[in-house]
Scaffold this motif. Structure first.
Motif, PDB file in Angstrom:
ATOM      1  N   PHE A   9     172.816 -57.661  29.605  1.00  0.00           N
ATOM      2  CA  PHE A   9     172.688 -56.728  28.488  1.00  0.00           C
ATOM      3  C   PHE A   9     172.353 -57.455  27.183  1.00  0.00           C
ATOM      4  CE2 PHE A   9     175.121 -53.639  31.134  1.00  0.00           C
ATOM      5  CZ  PHE A   9     174.208 -52.591  31.044  1.00  0.00           C
ATOM      6  N   LEU A  10     172.852 -58.682  27.030  1.00  0.00           N
ATOM      7  CA  LEU A  10     172.472 -59.474  25.863  1.00  0.00           C
ATOM      8  C   LEU A  10     170.977 -59.768  25.881  1.00  0.00           C
ATOM      9  CD1 LEU A  10     175.356 -62.098  25.475  1.00  0.00           C
ATOM     10  CD2 LEU A  10     174.663 -60.387  23.786  1.00  0.00           C
ATOM     11  N   VAL A  11     170.467 -60.115  27.045  1.00  0.00           N
ATOM     12  CA  VAL A  11     169.032 -60.389  27.184  1.00  0.00           C
ATOM     13  C   VAL A  11     168.223 -59.139  26.823  1.00  0.00           C
ATOM     14  CG1 VAL A  11     167.174 -60.891  28.825  1.00  0.00           C
ATOM     15  CG2 VAL A  11     169.297 -62.218  28.896  1.00  0.00           C
ATOM     16  N   ILE A  12     168.668 -57.986  27.312  1.00  0.00           N
ATOM     17  CA  ILE A  12     167.976 -56.727  27.022  1.00  0.00           C
ATOM     18  C   ILE A  12     167.963 -56.455  25.521  1.00  0.00           C
ATOM     19  CG2 ILE A  12     168.088 -54.214  27.277  1.00  0.00           C
ATOM     20  CD1 ILE A  12     169.186 -54.702  30.115  1.00  0.00           C
ATOM     21  N   SER A  13     169.114 -56.638  24.886  1.00  0.00           N
ATOM     22  CA  SER A  13     169.200 -56.379  23.443  1.00  0.00           C
ATOM     23  C   SER A  13     168.339 -57.346  22.643  1.00  0.00           C
ATOM     24  CB  SER A  13     170.664 -56.470  22.981  1.00  0.00           C
ATOM     25  OG  SER A  13     171.404 -55.368  23.443  1.00  0.00           O
ATOM     26  N   VAL A  14     168.340 -58.621  23.052  1.00  0.00           N
ATOM     27  CA  VAL A  14     167.497 -59.611  22.370  1.00  0.00           C
ATOM     28  C   VAL A  14     166.025 -59.250  22.522  1.00  0.00           C
ATOM     29  CG1 VAL A  14     166.702 -62.009  22.430  1.00  0.00           C
ATOM     30  CG2 VAL A  14     169.148 -61.511  22.514  1.00  0.00           C
ATOM     31  N   LEU A  15     165.634 -58.846  23.713  1.00  0.00           N
ATOM     32  CA  LEU A  15     164.242 -58.452  23.947  1.00  0.00           C
ATOM     33  C   LEU A  15     163.856 -57.247  23.091  1.00  0.00           C
ATOM     34  CD1 LEU A  15     163.921 -58.897  27.820  1.00  0.00           C
ATOM     35  CD2 LEU A  15     162.935 -60.330  26.021  1.00  0.00           C
ATOM     36  N   ILE A  16     164.768 -56.291  22.974  1.00  0.00           N
ATOM     37  CA  ILE A  16     164.507 -55.119  22.135  1.00  0.00           C
ATOM     38  C   ILE A  16     164.252 -55.552  20.688  1.00  0.00           C
ATOM     39  CG2 ILE A  16     165.601 -53.101  21.061  1.00  0.00           C
ATOM     40  CD1 ILE A  16     166.942 -52.569  23.772  1.00  0.00           C
ATOM     41  N   CYS A  17     165.119 -56.420  20.189  1.00  0.00           N
ATOM     42  CA  CYS A  17     165.029 -56.849  18.785  1.00  0.00           C
ATOM     43  C   CYS A  17     163.747 -57.617  18.483  1.00  0.00           C
ATOM     44  CB  CYS A  17     166.234 -57.712  18.421  1.00  0.00           C
ATOM     45  SG  CYS A  17     167.793 -56.806  18.342  1.00  0.00           S
ATOM     46  N   ILE A 126     168.354 -59.478  11.051  1.00  0.00           N
ATOM     47  CA  ILE A 126     169.745 -59.036  10.927  1.00  0.00           C
ATOM     48  C   ILE A 126     170.475 -59.034  12.255  1.00  0.00           C
ATOM     49  CG2 ILE A 126     171.252 -57.148  10.166  1.00  0.00           C
ATOM     50  CD1 ILE A 126     169.730 -58.563   7.915  1.00  0.00           C
ATOM     51  N   THR A 127     169.777 -58.649  13.328  1.00  0.00           N
ATOM     52  CA  THR A 127     170.442 -58.519  14.625  1.00  0.00           C
ATOM     53  C   THR A 127     169.907 -59.493  15.668  1.00  0.00           C
ATOM     54  OG1 THR A 127     170.786 -56.158  14.189  1.00  0.00           O
ATOM     55  CG2 THR A 127     171.077 -56.898  16.450  1.00  0.00           C
ATOM     56  N   GLY A 128     168.604 -59.624  15.750  1.00  0.00           N
ATOM     57  CA  GLY A 128     167.995 -60.420  16.806  1.00  0.00           C
ATOM     58  C   GLY A 128     168.436 -61.870  16.822  1.00  0.00           C
ATOM     59  N   VAL A 129     168.419 -62.507  15.666  1.00  0.00           N
ATOM     60  CA  VAL A 129     168.806 -63.925  15.588  1.00  0.00           C
ATOM     61  C   VAL A 129     170.261 -64.103  16.001  1.00  0.00           C
ATOM     62  CG1 VAL A 129     169.144 -65.869  14.027  1.00  0.00           C
ATOM     63  CG2 VAL A 129     167.084 -64.449  13.825  1.00  0.00           C
ATOM     64  N   SER A 130     171.127 -63.201  15.530  1.00  0.00           N
ATOM     65  CA  SER A 130     172.544 -63.277  15.870  1.00  0.00           C
ATOM     66  C   SER A 130     172.775 -63.073  17.367  1.00  0.00           C
ATOM     67  CB  SER A 130     173.327 -62.221  15.072  1.00  0.00           C
ATOM     68  OG  SER A 130     174.675 -62.198  15.451  1.00  0.00           O
ATOM     69  N   LEU A 131     172.106 -62.082  17.941  1.00  0.00           N
ATOM     70  CA  LEU A 131     172.250 -61.815  19.374  1.00  0.00           C
ATOM     71  C   LEU A 131     171.711 -62.970  20.212  1.00  0.00           C
ATOM     72  CD1 LEU A 131     171.317 -58.030  19.724  1.00  0.00           C
ATOM     73  CD2 LEU A 131     173.562 -59.081  20.068  1.00  0.00           C
ATOM     74  N   GLU A 160     180.026 -55.386  28.273  1.00  0.00           N
ATOM     75  CA  GLU A 160     178.666 -54.868  28.449  1.00  0.00           C
ATOM     76  C   GLU A 160     178.285 -53.936  27.303  1.00  0.00           C
ATOM     77  OE1 GLU A 160     181.009 -54.831  30.740  1.00  0.00           O
ATOM     78  OE2 GLU A 160     180.244 -55.472  32.701  1.00  0.00           O
ATOM     79  N   THR A 161     179.252 -53.150  26.862  1.00  0.00           N
ATOM     80  CA  THR A 161     178.995 -52.213  25.767  1.00  0.00           C
ATOM     81  C   THR A 161     178.633 -52.953  24.484  1.00  0.00           C
ATOM     82  OG1 THR A 161     180.541 -50.598  26.706  1.00  0.00           O
ATOM     83  CG2 THR A 161     179.961 -50.343  24.385  1.00  0.00           C
ATOM     84  N   ASP A 162     179.404 -54.004  24.171  1.00  0.00           N
ATOM     85  CA  ASP A 162     179.108 -54.805  22.975  1.00  0.00           C
ATOM     86  C   ASP A 162     177.686 -55.353  23.036  1.00  0.00           C
ATOM     87  OD1 ASP A 162     181.706 -54.460  22.036  1.00  0.00           O
ATOM     88  OD2 ASP A 162     182.437 -56.225  23.116  1.00  0.00           O
ATOM     89  N   ALA A 163     177.327 -55.875  24.193  1.00  0.00           N
ATOM     90  CA  ALA A 163     176.014 -56.510  24.352  1.00  0.00           C
ATOM     91  C   ALA A 163     174.884 -55.489  24.267  1.00  0.00           C
ATOM     92  CB  ALA A 163     175.950 -57.242  25.691  1.00  0.00           C
ATOM     93  N   PHE A 164     175.113 -54.312  24.814  1.00  0.00           N
ATOM     94  CA  PHE A 164     174.070 -53.283  24.838  1.00  0.00           C
ATOM     95  C   PHE A 164     173.858 -52.625  23.482  1.00  0.00           C
ATOM     96  CE2 PHE A 164     173.237 -48.686  25.192  1.00  0.00           C
ATOM     97  CZ  PHE A 164     171.934 -48.734  25.677  1.00  0.00           C
ATOM     98  N   LEU A 165     174.944 -52.411  22.740  1.00  0.00           N
ATOM     99  CA  LEU A 165     174.858 -51.639  21.502  1.00  0.00           C
ATOM    100  C   LEU A 165     174.006 -52.313  20.431  1.00  0.00           C
ATOM    101  CD1 LEU A 165     178.449 -50.146  21.096  1.00  0.00           C
ATOM    102  CD2 LEU A 165     176.328 -48.968  21.706  1.00  0.00           C
TER     103      LEU A 165
END
Length: 256
Positions: A9-17, A126-131, A160-165
């Motif tokens: 889920f972290l990978v998914i969120s990073v890809l989104i960002c 704001i989000t991508g670098v941190s994730l 998983e929720t933290d990583a996805f949100l």
């Protein structure tokens, strides 16, 4: 150890960002509508208004003042202050961008492009670098690396929720920025400053509860993200419904 599902889920969120800004950039570069300029100006105006001006003031200047310290202890006032200042800085920057830099980019698609640029660079910075950093730490921990205690505690407590949100929130935020860009562009083209005020008000209404909800109403992260989702849904519908006000040629003979 960090669960594999959390890393996924972290990978998914990073890809989104990172991918949403990148793909939209490529789209507007290749677009025959000549829409890359609004995209780049969206990036520039966000960077100036937030990274160069507002965030340094909030981080290094105001914390040294007594009134700010007292205000930060009141969630209502603090939340409204943060939301309002974000609204003022970002929406005024948006207005300046459309009125003085993008005089010849006054179409509906230009507002969309600007919103993608503004929201995209925010997603990355704001989000991508941190994730991405969190993802690296998670991988390092699973490979046996010794991390500082604070980092270790944060990693093993991730869900998983933290990583996805993180990624989910950025999709909502980009949608919101597109909606606000359309409102401000309309303000410029119709020469009605009231719509700039409306954009600032909406920005405040979106941002302020992020501070107020957990402190006053004990609403957790999921509740706050649901609120952001509803705001994004409303502004997304506004974007779809407002296209008729930006018919080709409607504003082309007007001077910004």
């Amino acid at each position: 150890m960090v669960d594999t599902s959390v890393i996924v889920f972290l990978v998914i969120s990073v890809l989104i960002c990172f991918l949403i800004p990148l793909i939209s950039f490529i789209y507007f570069v290749k677009s025959k509508n000549h829409t890359i300029k609004p995209f780049l100006i969206g990036i520039l105006m966000f960077f100036i208004s937030q990274i160069v001006i507002r965030i340094p003031i909030l981080t290094y200047v105001l914390p040294n003042t007594m009134w700010f310290i007292k205000m930060s202890m009141n969630p209502w006032v603090y939340g409204i202050f943060l939301g309002l200042t974000a609204g003022i800085f970002e929406e005024v920057a948006r207005y300046i961008g459309f009125k003085y830099i993008l005089k010849n980019n006054n179409r509906y698609i230009d507002g969309i492009s600007y919103g993608f640029g503004h929201g995209g660079i925010e997603a990355i910075l704001i989000t991508g670098v941190s994730l991405f950093s969190t993802l690296i730490f998670a991988i390092m921990l699973n490979k046996g690396a010794n991390l500082p205690e604070e980092v270790y505690t944060m990693m093993v407590s991730l869900t998983e929720t933290d990583a996805f949100l993180g990624g989910f929130e950025r999709i909502c935020a980009i949608t919101i920025h597109i909606g606000l860009s359309i409102i401000v562009l309309y303000s410029v083209q119709k020469r009605k400053i009231i719509y700039l005020g409306i954009a600032i008000l909406i920005h405040t209404i979106v941002n302020a509860p992020i501070v107020i909800f957990p402190a006053i109403f004990n609403i957790g992260v999921i509740g706050a993200e649901l609120y952001i989702f509803v705001c994004a849904l409303i502004l997304g519908l506004l974007v779809l419904c407002s296209k008729k006000y930006f018919k080709k040629g409607e504003f082309e003979n007007e001077k910004a």
